[in-house]
Design a protein around this motif. Sequence first.
Motif, PDB file in Angstrom:
ATOM      1  N   ARG A 134       0.828  -1.207   0.000  1.00 52.10           N
ATOM      2  CA  ARG A 134       0.000   0.000   0.000  1.00 52.10           C
ATOM      3  C   ARG A 134       0.859   1.253   0.000  1.00 52.10           C
ATOM      4  NH1 ARG A 134      -2.334   0.677   4.521  1.00 52.10           N
ATOM      5  NH2 ARG A 134      -3.992   2.087   3.841  1.00 52.10           N
ATOM      6  N   THR A 135       1.906   1.253   0.804  1.00 50.84           N
ATOM      7  CA  THR A 135       2.784   2.422   0.887  1.00 50.84           C
ATOM      8  C   THR A 135       3.445   2.700  -0.459  1.00 50.84           C
ATOM      9  OG1 THR A 135       3.216   2.010   3.240  1.00 50.84           O
ATOM     10  CG2 THR A 135       4.786   3.398   2.063  1.00 50.84           C
ATOM     11  N   ALA A 136       3.904   1.649  -1.115  1.00 51.61           N
ATOM     12  CA  ALA A 136       4.541   1.810  -2.426  1.00 51.61           C
ATOM     13  C   ALA A 136       3.545   2.260  -3.489  1.00 51.61           C
ATOM     14  CB  ALA A 136       5.205   0.501  -2.842  1.00 51.61           C
ATOM     15  N   ALA A 137       2.325   1.743  -3.404  1.00 58.27           N
ATOM     16  CA  ALA A 137       1.343   1.971  -4.471  1.00 58.27           C
ATOM     17  C   ALA A 137       0.634   3.318  -4.374  1.00 58.27           C
ATOM     18  CB  ALA A 137       0.308   0.847  -4.461  1.00 58.27           C
ATOM     19  N   LEU A 138       0.449   3.843  -3.167  1.00 59.88           N
ATOM     20  CA  LEU A 138      -0.424   5.011  -2.996  1.00 59.88           C
ATOM     21  C   LEU A 138      -0.021   6.230  -3.849  1.00 59.88           C
ATOM     22  CD1 LEU A 138      -1.486   4.909   0.750  1.00 59.88           C
ATOM     23  CD2 LEU A 138      -3.002   5.090  -1.243  1.00 59.88           C
ATOM     24  N   PRO A 139       1.252   6.610  -3.934  1.00 62.69           N
ATOM     25  CA  PRO A 139       1.576   7.765  -4.784  1.00 62.69           C
ATOM     26  C   PRO A 139       1.185   7.549  -6.248  1.00 62.69           C
ATOM     27  CG  PRO A 139       3.413   7.235  -3.328  1.00 62.69           C
ATOM     28  CD  PRO A 139       2.439   6.100  -3.231  1.00 62.69           C
ATOM     29  N   PHE A 140       1.363   6.347  -6.743  1.00 60.72           N
ATOM     30  CA  PHE A 140       1.002   6.036  -8.129  1.00 60.72           C
ATOM     31  C   PHE A 140      -0.517   5.976  -8.291  1.00 60.72           C
ATOM     32  CE2 PHE A 140       5.230   4.368  -7.398  1.00 60.72           C
ATOM     33  CZ  PHE A 140       5.926   4.857  -8.493  1.00 60.72           C
ATOM     34  N   GLN A 151     -11.102   8.674 -12.180  1.00 60.29           N
ATOM     35  CA  GLN A 151     -11.929   7.520 -11.819  1.00 60.29           C
ATOM     36  C   GLN A 151     -11.375   6.869 -10.551  1.00 60.29           C
ATOM     37  OE1 GLN A 151     -14.697   6.871 -13.313  1.00 60.29           O
ATOM     38  NE2 GLN A 151     -14.464   8.101 -15.173  1.00 60.29           N
ATOM     39  N   ASN A 152     -12.252   6.145  -9.841  1.00 65.53           N
ATOM     40  CA  ASN A 152     -11.810   5.403  -8.666  1.00 65.53           C
ATOM     41  C   ASN A 152     -10.689   4.441  -9.050  1.00 65.53           C
ATOM     42  OD1 ASN A 152     -13.887   6.673  -7.305  1.00 65.53           O
ATOM     43  ND2 ASN A 152     -15.289   4.948  -7.507  1.00 65.53           N
ATOM     44  N   THR A 153      -9.718   4.307  -8.180  1.00 66.67           N
ATOM     45  CA  THR A 153      -8.536   3.498  -8.454  1.00 66.67           C
ATOM     46  C   THR A 153      -8.376   2.459  -7.350  1.00 66.67           C
ATOM     47  OG1 THR A 153      -7.539   5.493  -9.398  1.00 66.67           O
ATOM     48  CG2 THR A 153      -6.068   3.622  -8.978  1.00 66.67           C
ATOM     49  N   GLN A 154      -8.119   1.208  -7.731  1.00 72.56           N
ATOM     50  CA  GLN A 154      -8.036   0.124  -6.756  1.00 72.56           C
ATOM     51  C   GLN A 154      -6.686  -0.588  -6.810  1.00 72.56           C
ATOM     52  OE1 GLN A 154     -11.543   1.396  -7.863  1.00 72.56           O
ATOM     53  NE2 GLN A 154     -10.814  -0.223  -9.216  1.00 72.56           N
ATOM     54  N   LEU A 155      -6.312  -1.135  -5.666  1.00 72.52           N
ATOM     55  CA  LEU A 155      -5.172  -2.029  -5.541  1.00 72.52           C
ATOM     56  C   LEU A 155      -5.698  -3.321  -4.944  1.00 72.52           C
ATOM     57  CD1 LEU A 155      -1.976  -2.221  -5.639  1.00 72.52           C
ATOM     58  CD2 LEU A 155      -2.053  -1.601  -3.204  1.00 72.52           C
ATOM     59  N   SER A 156      -5.398  -4.450  -5.583  1.00 72.03           N
ATOM     60  CA  SER A 156      -5.989  -5.708  -5.119  1.00 72.03           C
ATOM     61  C   SER A 156      -5.024  -6.866  -5.306  1.00 72.03           C
ATOM     62  CB  SER A 156      -7.303  -5.991  -5.852  1.00 72.03           C
ATOM     63  OG  SER A 156      -7.117  -6.002  -7.252  1.00 72.03           O
ATOM     64  N   VAL A 157      -5.326  -7.951  -4.584  1.00 73.31           N
ATOM     65  CA  VAL A 157      -4.514  -9.170  -4.649  1.00 73.31           C
ATOM     66  C   VAL A 157      -5.437 -10.366  -4.820  1.00 73.31           C
ATOM     67  CG1 VAL A 157      -2.639  -8.218  -3.244  1.00 73.31           C
ATOM     68  CG2 VAL A 157      -4.524  -9.445  -2.125  1.00 73.31           C
ATOM     69  N   ILE A 164      -7.396  -4.183  -1.355  1.00 78.91           N
ATOM     70  CA  ILE A 164      -6.654  -3.730  -0.183  1.00 78.91           C
ATOM     71  C   ILE A 164      -6.516  -2.214  -0.110  1.00 78.91           C
ATOM     72  CG2 ILE A 164      -5.429  -5.906   0.036  1.00 78.91           C
ATOM     73  CD1 ILE A 164      -2.978  -4.583  -1.140  1.00 78.91           C
ATOM     74  N   GLU A 165      -6.809  -1.501  -1.187  1.00 74.61           N
ATOM     75  CA  GLU A 165      -6.836  -0.040  -1.145  1.00 74.61           C
ATOM     76  C   GLU A 165      -7.699   0.479  -2.278  1.00 74.61           C
ATOM     77  OE1 GLU A 165      -7.094   2.800   0.341  1.00 74.61           O
ATOM     78  OE2 GLU A 165      -5.103   2.528   1.270  1.00 74.61           O
ATOM     79  N   ARG A 166      -8.350   1.599  -2.034  1.00 73.57           N
ATOM     80  CA  ARG A 166      -9.154   2.235  -3.081  1.00 73.57           C
ATOM     81  C   ARG A 166      -9.129   3.731  -2.854  1.00 73.57           C
ATOM     82  NH1 ARG A 166     -15.460   1.700  -5.078  1.00 73.57           N
ATOM     83  NH2 ARG A 166     -15.917   3.905  -4.914  1.00 73.57           N
ATOM     84  N   LEU A 167      -8.930   4.483  -3.920  1.00 68.22           N
ATOM     85  CA  LEU A 167      -9.035   5.931  -3.879  1.00 68.22           C
ATOM     86  C   LEU A 167     -10.282   6.333  -4.650  1.00 68.22           C
ATOM     87  CD1 LEU A 167      -5.352   7.120  -4.484  1.00 68.22           C
ATOM     88  CD2 LEU A 167      -6.534   6.728  -2.317  1.00 68.22           C
ATOM     89  N   SER A 168     -11.197   7.008  -3.981  1.00 70.50           N
ATOM     90  CA  SER A 168     -12.450   7.403  -4.610  1.00 70.50           C
ATOM     91  C   SER A 168     -12.282   8.712  -5.369  1.00 70.50           C
ATOM     92  CB  SER A 168     -13.547   7.559  -3.545  1.00 70.50           C
ATOM     93  OG  SER A 168     -13.775   6.343  -2.881  1.00 70.50           O
ATOM     94  N   ARG A 169     -13.242   8.970  -6.243  1.00 63.94           N
ATOM     95  CA  ARG A 169     -13.196  10.176  -7.067  1.00 63.94           C
ATOM     96  C   ARG A 169     -14.622  10.668  -7.299  1.00 63.94           C
ATOM     97  NH1 ARG A 169      -9.132  13.779  -8.301  1.00 63.94           N
ATOM     98  NH2 ARG A 169      -9.677  14.916 -10.188  1.00 63.94           N
ATOM     99  N   PRO A 170     -14.949  11.913  -6.907  1.00 63.66           N
ATOM    100  CA  PRO A 170     -16.305  12.425  -7.164  1.00 63.66           C
ATOM    101  C   PRO A 170     -16.627  12.406  -8.647  1.00 63.66           C
ATOM    102  CG  PRO A 170     -15.109  13.863  -5.650  1.00 63.66           C
ATOM    103  CD  PRO A 170     -14.109  12.884  -6.184  1.00 63.66           C
ATOM    104  N   GLY A 171     -17.841  11.991  -8.977  1.00 62.53           N
ATOM    105  CA  GLY A 171     -18.277  11.970 -10.368  1.00 62.53           C
ATOM    106  C   GLY A 171     -17.801  10.785 -11.169  1.00 62.53           C
ATOM    107  N   SER A 172     -17.140   9.840 -10.523  1.00 67.87           N
ATOM    108  CA  SER A 172     -16.648   8.662 -11.245  1.00 67.87           C
ATOM    109  C   SER A 172     -17.795   7.711 -11.558  1.00 67.87           C
ATOM    110  CB  SER A 172     -15.582   7.936 -10.425  1.00 67.87           C
ATOM    111  OG  SER A 172     -16.125   7.503  -9.194  1.00 67.87           O
ATOM    112  N   VAL A 173     -17.545   6.757 -12.437  1.00 64.88           N
ATOM    113  CA  VAL A 173     -18.575   5.803 -12.828  1.00 64.88           C
ATOM    114  C   VAL A 173     -18.813   4.791 -11.707  1.00 64.88           C
ATOM    115  CG1 VAL A 173     -18.079   6.030 -15.285  1.00 64.88           C
ATOM    116  CG2 VAL A 173     -16.899   4.271 -13.942  1.00 64.88           C
TER     117      VAL A 173
END
Length: 248
Positions: A85-91, A101-107, A116-125
């Motif tokens: 998560r720490t490595a992925a979050l900046p990217f 758009q919402n962005t996810q990290l998963s295994v 395991i992580e998701r960044l939300s975005r207003p107005g995304s699908v």
Amino acid sequence: MANSPSGDSMLDRLVRILDAFDAHNPQLTVSALSRRADIPKATMYRLLDELVSHDLLARDNTGQVRLGLRLWELANRSAATYDLRTAALPFMEDINQLLGQNTQLSVLHQDEVLIIERLSRPGSVVNQANVAGRMPVHRTSMGMALLAFSRPEIIRGFLERHRELMTAAHPDFHAEIAEIRRIGFASLDGFIDSETTGVAAPILDEAGYQVAVISVVVPRDSGALQPAALALRTAARGIARALHIRDS
């Protein structure tokens, strides 16, 4: 560890209690929890008092039960997940800003996609992924990318356990995963929502096998697929480098 009269251990019962909660059932009554965990209500009340005292479960003034904050604390101490998560979050933040758009990290975990992580975005699908939620491999670009870049024995085992399901959803499975490997990402149109396309790129280890995937969901037929795929593949390579994984 002591067994109950039914023969299951305390650990068995604890796991069933925790597994009773999911994205659709974040809170449960004691009766519902007893039923979903297959534990007698009298026993459930006794176990519940112990679990609440350790903050593994929490109970509000209406009697509803939910997972306790100590579970979140313990889970976030996991070194592998924390480092990823720490490595992925900046990217992920860059992708989130670039694509809107919402962005996810998963295994891949226990034959399912674990977010395991998701960044939300207003107005995304529409996007059904939730942190700590699970999604089916065969219906998501995340799952297909994870499977395509898994070790051969993992793919074989998955197919043995889910052959009928995969054959129905992906009749040309072997050709499909070969193409995913060739282009370096997976995309699925309308499997979860008819108006969207999921796009996922694998984060690879030194041997070229997945350790996770980064993904987004974009509007279907919007022309966003190729830009999303390019951005995700670039981000995946950056995450691998941040994890000190050499370029394959």
